[in-house]
Design an enzyme around this catalytic site. Sequence first.
Site, PDB file in Angstrom:
ATOM      1  N   ASP A  49       0.876  -1.166   0.000  1.00 53.55           N
ATOM      2  CA  ASP A  49       0.000   0.000   0.000  1.00 53.55           C
ATOM      3  C   ASP A  49       0.922   1.227   0.000  1.00 53.55           C
ATOM      4  OD1 ASP A  49      -2.274   1.754   0.664  1.00 53.55           O
ATOM      5  OD2 ASP A  49      -1.353   1.832   2.655  1.00 53.55           O
ATOM      6  N   ASP A  91      -0.017   5.098   0.952  1.00 49.88           N
ATOM      7  CA  ASP A  91      -0.167   6.091   2.016  1.00 49.88           C
ATOM      8  C   ASP A  91      -0.038   5.475   3.408  1.00 49.88           C
ATOM      9  OD1 ASP A  91      -1.431   8.736   0.548  1.00 49.88           O
ATOM     10  OD2 ASP A  91      -1.983   6.867  -0.437  1.00 49.88           O
ATOM     11  N   ASN A 104      -8.583  -1.066   4.067  1.00 48.91           N
ATOM     12  CA  ASN A 104      -8.609  -1.207   2.611  1.00 48.91           C
ATOM     13  C   ASN A 104      -7.551  -2.195   2.095  1.00 48.91           C
ATOM     14  OD1 ASN A 104      -9.844  -0.387   0.203  1.00 48.91           O
ATOM     15  ND2 ASN A 104      -8.202   1.045  -0.256  1.00 48.91           N
TER      16      ASN A 104
END
Length: 271
Positions: free
Chosen positions: A71, A73, A231
């Site tokens: 991922d 961020d 997420n």
Amino acid sequence: MNTIIQHSVNLEIATKISTKYDCEIKRYNSHIRLHTDQQINLDELRQTYQIDFNYLPDSFDFQKAAIFISDMDSTLINIECIDEIADFSNIKPQVAAITELAMQGKIDFNTSLIERVALLKGLNISVLDQVYTERLQVNPGGVELIQFLKAKGVKSAVVSGGFTYFTDRLAKDIGLDHARANNLNIKNNQLIGTIKGDIINATAKAKFVNELCSQYAVSLGQVIVAGDGANDLEMMSIAGLSIAYHAKPLVVKKADIVINYGGLNQIIDFF
């Protein structure tokens, strides 16, 4: 026999643990390995010594690792890009609050992204460059990790519910093989406040992992995935090895490896 990795070369700490749990100590350049027959509560060790401890997983063969997917961020980089873009409109608190709820899994990601991007409407795209050059930094040990993986022949990728402006530029700057994220709609050098095409949500991230496996003809069992928010859970759950990096509690609970204190280069310790 269990192998615990102490992600630190502090021999005093290792000796204390060894005395308490009857461990055999083996020292390496960047870490110490503790071999023991006992099951030890690693959360207790982490809290006591404020450093990272992990079991060396039996189920993953690090010599066969083929792809590392992270991922972006707050995992590969130090910021949430959308929050920093919002700062230029003086709406960072509003946007950051929605980001936090989405990362904790308390609101639907698609809804949260649409809401946040709408708030950015009218911003000049020069803001994106400002965020990248003035605020974005690769998290500690990130560049070292990617160089190490490259030397091992492991492909690397970044996937993000953020924006291609950042993922593509980051991939180029630190030598990642692949990048995927959302496309922002732009008109007359301004953000329109909408996303172009499909949203890169949890399901799309997992799909990207599968795509890369097909492209390189490797199994999901050869994939390492790192993330920090809700997420990321879907792609983490299908990977051979999942890593929670300075992550939300629900991600820490479900990951194979937990890094709460140190940098991304601690992943190298497992090799």
